[in-house]
Enzyme design. Structure first.
Site, PDB file in Angstrom:
ATOM      1  N   TYR A  22       0.797  -1.232   0.000  1.00 45.32           N
ATOM      2  CA  TYR A  22       0.000   0.000   0.000  1.00 45.32           C
ATOM      3  C   TYR A  22       0.829   1.281   0.000  1.00 45.32           C
ATOM      4  O   TYR A  22       0.264   2.373  -0.044  1.00 45.32           O
ATOM      5  CB  TYR A  22      -0.944  -0.003   1.219  1.00 45.32           C
ATOM      6  CG  TYR A  22      -1.925  -1.161   1.169  1.00 45.32           C
ATOM      7  CD1 TYR A  22      -2.861  -1.261   0.143  1.00 45.32           C
ATOM      8  CD2 TYR A  22      -1.885  -2.180   2.120  1.00 45.32           C
ATOM      9  CE1 TYR A  22      -3.741  -2.323   0.069  1.00 45.32           C
ATOM     10  CE2 TYR A  22      -2.766  -3.245   2.052  1.00 45.32           C
ATOM     11  CZ  TYR A  22      -3.684  -3.313   1.022  1.00 45.32           C
ATOM     12  OH  TYR A  22      -4.549  -4.376   0.945  1.00 45.32           O
ATOM     13  N   ASN A  73     -13.277   3.994  -1.169  1.00 47.89           N
ATOM     14  CA  ASN A  73     -12.428   2.804  -1.128  1.00 47.89           C
ATOM     15  C   ASN A  73     -13.040   1.899  -0.063  1.00 47.89           C
ATOM     16  O   ASN A  73     -12.793   2.094   1.130  1.00 47.89           O
ATOM     17  CB  ASN A  73     -10.978   3.156  -0.770  1.00 47.89           C
ATOM     18  CG  ASN A  73     -10.083   1.931  -0.810  1.00 47.89           C
ATOM     19  OD1 ASN A  73     -10.564   0.799  -0.878  1.00 47.89           O
ATOM     20  ND2 ASN A  73      -8.781   2.158  -0.754  1.00 47.89           N
ATOM     21  N   HIS A  79     -14.963  -6.853  -1.406  1.00 51.48           N
ATOM     22  CA  HIS A  79     -15.092  -8.227  -1.894  1.00 51.48           C
ATOM     23  C   HIS A  79     -16.276  -8.974  -1.299  1.00 51.48           C
ATOM     24  O   HIS A  79     -16.527 -10.108  -1.664  1.00 51.48           O
ATOM     25  CB  HIS A  79     -13.775  -8.968  -1.609  1.00 51.48           C
ATOM     26  CG  HIS A  79     -12.558  -8.141  -1.962  1.00 51.48           C
ATOM     27  ND1 HIS A  79     -12.266  -7.789  -3.257  1.00 51.48           N
ATOM     28  CD2 HIS A  79     -11.614  -7.540  -1.176  1.00 51.48           C
ATOM     29  CE1 HIS A  79     -11.163  -7.046  -3.263  1.00 51.48           C
ATOM     30  NE2 HIS A  79     -10.757  -6.868  -2.013  1.00 51.48           N
ATOM     31  N   ASP A  86     -25.676  -2.000  -2.153  1.00 46.08           N
ATOM     32  CA  ASP A  86     -27.066  -1.534  -2.153  1.00 46.08           C
ATOM     33  C   ASP A  86     -27.164  -0.057  -1.753  1.00 46.08           C
ATOM     34  O   ASP A  86     -27.964   0.686  -2.314  1.00 46.08           O
ATOM     35  CB  ASP A  86     -27.916  -2.388  -1.208  1.00 46.08           C
ATOM     36  CG  ASP A  86     -28.174  -3.782  -1.755  1.00 46.08           C
ATOM     37  OD1 ASP A  86     -27.880  -4.022  -2.952  1.00 46.08           O
ATOM     38  OD2 ASP A  86     -28.663  -4.636  -0.996  1.00 46.08           O
ATOM     39  N   HIS A  99      -8.955   1.923  -5.435  1.00 45.46           N
ATOM     40  CA  HIS A  99      -8.063   1.042  -4.678  1.00 45.46           C
ATOM     41  C   HIS A  99      -6.632   1.508  -4.864  1.00 45.46           C
ATOM     42  O   HIS A  99      -6.231   1.874  -5.981  1.00 45.46           O
ATOM     43  CB  HIS A  99      -8.192  -0.409  -5.149  1.00 45.46           C
ATOM     44  CG  HIS A  99      -9.569  -0.939  -4.945  1.00 45.46           C
ATOM     45  ND1 HIS A  99     -10.053  -1.266  -3.708  1.00 45.46           N
ATOM     46  CD2 HIS A  99     -10.585  -1.123  -5.820  1.00 45.46           C
ATOM     47  CE1 HIS A  99     -11.315  -1.651  -3.829  1.00 45.46           C
ATOM     48  NE2 HIS A  99     -11.666  -1.570  -5.097  1.00 45.46           N
ATOM     49  N   LEU A 100      -5.883   1.483  -3.786  1.00 48.29           N
ATOM     50  CA  LEU A 100      -4.466   1.829  -3.862  1.00 48.29           C
ATOM     51  C   LEU A 100      -3.712   0.770  -4.652  1.00 48.29           C
ATOM     52  O   LEU A 100      -2.868   1.083  -5.487  1.00 48.29           O
ATOM     53  CB  LEU A 100      -3.882   1.915  -2.443  1.00 48.29           C
ATOM     54  CG  LEU A 100      -4.462   3.023  -1.574  1.00 48.29           C
ATOM     55  CD1 LEU A 100      -4.525   2.584  -0.128  1.00 48.29           C
ATOM     56  CD2 LEU A 100      -3.653   4.291  -1.717  1.00 48.29           C
ATOM     57  N   SER A 101      -4.007  -0.501  -4.363  1.00 43.54           N
ATOM     58  CA  SER A 101      -3.316  -1.605  -5.026  1.00 43.54           C
ATOM     59  C   SER A 101      -4.113  -2.058  -6.243  1.00 43.54           C
ATOM     60  O   SER A 101      -5.309  -1.751  -6.364  1.00 43.54           O
ATOM     61  CB  SER A 101      -3.147  -2.773  -4.042  1.00 43.54           C
ATOM     62  OG  SER A 101      -4.419  -3.298  -3.677  1.00 43.54           O
ATOM     63  N   ARG A 110      -9.451 -11.391  -4.354  1.00 38.83           N
ATOM     64  CA  ARG A 110      -9.576  -9.923  -4.405  1.00 38.83           C
ATOM     65  C   ARG A 110     -10.007  -9.447  -5.792  1.00 38.83           C
ATOM     66  O   ARG A 110     -10.271  -8.268  -5.993  1.00 38.83           O
ATOM     67  CB  ARG A 110      -8.243  -9.252  -4.064  1.00 38.83           C
ATOM     68  CG  ARG A 110      -7.858  -9.357  -2.618  1.00 38.83           C
ATOM     69  CD  ARG A 110      -6.638  -8.489  -2.331  1.00 38.83           C
ATOM     70  NE  ARG A 110      -5.938  -8.944  -1.164  1.00 38.83           N
ATOM     71  CZ  ARG A 110      -6.168  -8.536   0.083  1.00 38.83           C
ATOM     72  NH1 ARG A 110      -7.078  -7.623   0.331  1.00 38.83           N
ATOM     73  NH2 ARG A 110      -5.479  -9.016   1.088  1.00 38.83           N
TER      74      ARG A 110
HETATM   75  C1  DQA Z   1      -7.719  -2.060  -1.010  1.00 39.49           C
HETATM   76  C2  DQA Z   1      -7.663  -3.479  -1.594  1.00 39.49           C
HETATM   77  C3  DQA Z   1      -8.479  -4.445  -0.747  1.00 39.49           C
HETATM   78  O1  DQA Z   1      -8.419  -5.760  -1.299  1.00 39.49           O
HETATM   79  C4  DQA Z   1      -7.959  -4.496   0.673  1.00 39.49           C
HETATM   80  O2  DQA Z   1      -8.778  -5.322   1.475  1.00 39.49           O
HETATM   81  C5  DQA Z   1      -7.805  -3.137   1.272  1.00 39.49           C
HETATM   82  C6  DQA Z   1      -7.298  -2.038   0.456  1.00 39.49           C
HETATM   83  C7  DQA Z   1      -6.786  -1.093  -1.774  1.00 39.49           C
HETATM   84  O3  DQA Z   1      -6.976   0.112  -1.627  1.00 39.49           O
HETATM   85  O4  DQA Z   1      -5.866  -1.526  -2.467  1.00 39.49           O
HETATM   86  O5  DQA Z   1      -7.998  -2.948   2.469  1.00 39.49           O
HETATM   87  O6  DQA Z   1      -9.046  -1.572  -1.135  1.00 39.49           O
END
Ligand code: DQA
Length: 144
Positions: A22, A73, A79, A86, A99-101, A110
């Site tokens: 991250y 986020n 997931h 909803d 998402h950061l990743s 994921r």
């Molecule tokens: C996340 C990716 C998710 O899979 C993970 O559970 C996170 C961070 C991301 O920002 O990359 O907590 O949302």
């Protein structure tokens, strides 16, 4: 124009949480960068972080009456959470998932986002820049 930025569980630990995944930028720094960009774009940004699903849903519902768009986020709830999906569908303002990743490049479980289908689009894998790009896109979307 007011944009609500909602950070999900464990994102308060950014900076120390799995930095190899991250990065080392803290949540406070991401919020500061979002504030600077919002000022540049001439919009208001309101950032919040919650670890629990119910509080995230409350924040989405509040944004539905107080804001013009949502950057979210959902973190781990991405997931699993039908309820966050909803809530995003229930409000009449556009949302962009961030998402950061790059969740597509990580564990198979994921790869699926339950919440993305309720959003206008998804930006993933660009670290803190994912949030900034989402804010720019949302301002264009919400203003269109
Ligand atoms: C996340 C990716 C998710 O899979 C993970 O559970 C996170 C961070 C991301 O920002 O990359 O907590 O949302």
């Amino acid at each position: 124009m007011r944009i609500s930025v909602i950070h999900g569980p464990n994102l308060n630990l950014l900076g120390v949480r799995e930095p190899e995944v991250y990065g080392t930028v803290t949540l406070a720094e991401i919020d500061r960068r979002l504030g600077d960009l919002a000022a540049e774009l001439g919009v208001e940004v309101d950032c919040c972080q919650y670890n629990s699903e119910g509080e995230i849903i409350d924040a989405i519902q509040r944004a539905g009456v107080q804001a013009d768009g949502i950057v979210i986020n959902p973190a781990g709830y991405t997931h699993t959470s039908v309820a966050i999906h909803d809530a995003l569908k229930a409000v009449c303002i556009p949302a962009i998932e961030v998402h950061l990743s790059n969740i597509q490049g990580r564990e198979e479980w994921r790869h699926r986002s339950v919440t993305a289908a309720a959003c206008r689009g998804v930006i993933a894998g660009l670290g803190a820049r994912s949030y900034l790009l989402a804010l720019r896109a949302l301002v264009e979307e919400a203003g269109a």
